[in-house]
Design an enzyme around this catalytic site. Structure first.
Site, short mmCIF file in Angstrom:
data_model
loop_
_atom_site.label_atom_id
_atom_site.label_comp_id
_atom_site.label_asym_id
_atom_site.label_seq_id
_atom_site.Cartn_x
_atom_site.Cartn_y
_atom_site.Cartn_z
N CYS A 141 -1.67 4.54 -8.94
CA CYS A 141 -1.55 3.30 -8.15
C CYS A 141 -2.90 2.83 -7.65
O CYS A 141 -3.24 1.63 -7.74
CB CYS A 141 -0.59 3.53 -6.99
SG CYS A 141 -0.92 5.04 -6.06
N HIS A 220 -1.60 1.67 0.49
CA HIS A 220 -3.00 2.07 0.61
C HIS A 220 -3.81 0.81 0.93
O HIS A 220 -3.42 -0.29 0.55
CB HIS A 220 -3.57 2.59 -0.71
CG HIS A 220 -2.80 3.68 -1.38
ND1 HIS A 220 -2.58 4.91 -0.82
CD2 HIS A 220 -2.22 3.74 -2.60
CE1 HIS A 220 -1.90 5.67 -1.68
NE2 HIS A 220 -1.67 4.98 -2.76
#
Ligand code: NAD
Length: 337
Positions: A141, A220
């Site tokens: 990711c 994130h």
């Protein structure tokens, strides 16, 4: 033309999303998923009509739980054209042998080493590298997030070097096995592997990364500093980002000041599982000073790799060119551009 038959091995955070995304395309279909235990996810998959394949030794447990079993994991591998392997990191090598033996194509995820496949995938950066391949690997990711923007910047302005600090979510929302739950944990093994992983797709990029785990589950954030090969204006970079596939500009002026508000936007958009497939960049946090560009981008770790898995299937099966596949996947998943 017959639809590509896709089997999803491992139906957790990534696997269940890949199954949904594949089932929304008109040129491929999910012929089955695998589960090792009869959990609530096995029950929701069964309710959604997905054929469930299990390891032979797990059949009695599924029968006891009243979940119909379509066959063993080997049966699913035999029935599929492509297997999307979404098992936990480092389980892939065990399955690669099985896929190889059955003569099937397979996609692995970012938890596996690049060496497992020798080719890693990102739709924007290197769609063609997986063309017709038997095995490929959709990068993690964080790497997917970095490649979405760095590949464009490199093409437009030639990156001299990039420094990235990643503030990582501690766990996925459904996970209660990991932490920290109340702290910030720096990754002390430096530089972190994320830069190395970017190089598995764009080997010529000079990139260094550091990371800190934070007690959040949502997303994130990547703080990116890039030295460009020429001086450009902030507006020019914003224009590039605005037109970039699977990149969404957000603004603190619109009330999006943090990752929880990005996720609220994803809920407002009515996406499957409230997923934010796009990398979100704060437009009012983009700044060029001389030849150095600064920006922040948020990565929904559960979601950004999902459209890439669909495109990777098309590249490996030589179905269509990259931009065409990206547009087709986006349309099916409700991504604007
Ligand atoms: P997960 O733990 O949520 O799901 C893994 C699934 O595989 C579970 O359903 C588990 O029961 C099943 N499984 C375990 N062992 C198996 C086996 N031997 N055979 C078949 N199934 C088995 O994991 P995840 O987060 O979905 O991660 C899957 C892969 O995707 C990993 O490589 C990971 O690094 C990568 N990835 C994860 C994220 C994320 O944020 N979760 C993001 C990008 C990539």
């Amino acid at each position: 033309m017959a639809k590509i038959k896709v089997g999803v091995n491992g139906y957790g955070t990534i696997g269940k999303r890949v199954a949904t995304a594949v089932s929304k395309q008109d040129d491929m279909e999910v012929i089955g998923i695998t589960k090792t235990r009869p959990t609530f996810e096995a029950k929701t998959a069964a309710a959604a009509g997905l054929p469930i394949y299990v390891p032979a030794e797990s059949i009695p447990a599924f029968e006891k739980a009243g979940i119909a079993v379509a066959g063993t994991v080997d049966d699913m591998i035999a029935a599929a054209d492509v297997i999307v392997d979404c098992t936990p990191g480092n389980v892939g090598p065990e399955y690669k042998e099985k896929y190889q033996k059955a003569g099937k194509k397979a996609i692995f995820q970012g938890g596996e080493e690049h060496g497992l496949t020798g080719v890693s995938f990102n739709s924007t950066a290197n769609y063609k590298d997986s063309w017709g391949m038997q095995f490929s690997r959709v990068v993690s990711c964080n790497t997917t997030g970095l490649l979405r923007t760095l590949s464009l910047l490199d093409k437009a302005y030639k990156i001299q070097n990039a420094y990235v600090t990643i503030v990582r979510r501690a766990a996925d929302p459904g996970d209660s096995k990991t932490g920290p739950v109340n702290g910030l944990e720096p990754s002390v093994s430096l530089p972190t592997h994320h830069g190395v992983d970017v190089k598995s797709v764009l080997p010529w990029i000079d990139i260094t990364t550091m990371a800190i785990k934070a007690s959040t589950t949502l997303m994130h954030i990547q703080a990116v500093v890039v030295k460009l090969g020429k001086e450009v204006s902030t507006d020019e970079v914003l224009d590039l980002f605005a037109k970039a596939p699977r990149v969404r500009l957000v603004s603190s002026k619109d009330g999006i000041k943090s990752t929880n508000q990005v996720m609220e936007l994803a809920r407002e958009l009515g996406r499957d599982r409230s997923d934010m497939y796009e990398i979100c960049i704060w437009s009012d946090g983009v700044k060029v000073v001389g030849d150095t560009l600064y920006y922040y981008q948020a990565v929904h770790q559960e979601a950004d790799v999902i459209p890439e898995n669909v495109d990777c299937i098309r590249s490996m099966c030589k179905l269509m060119e990259g931009p065409e596949s990206v547009a087709k996947t986006n349309k099916a998943l409700g991504i604007d551009h």
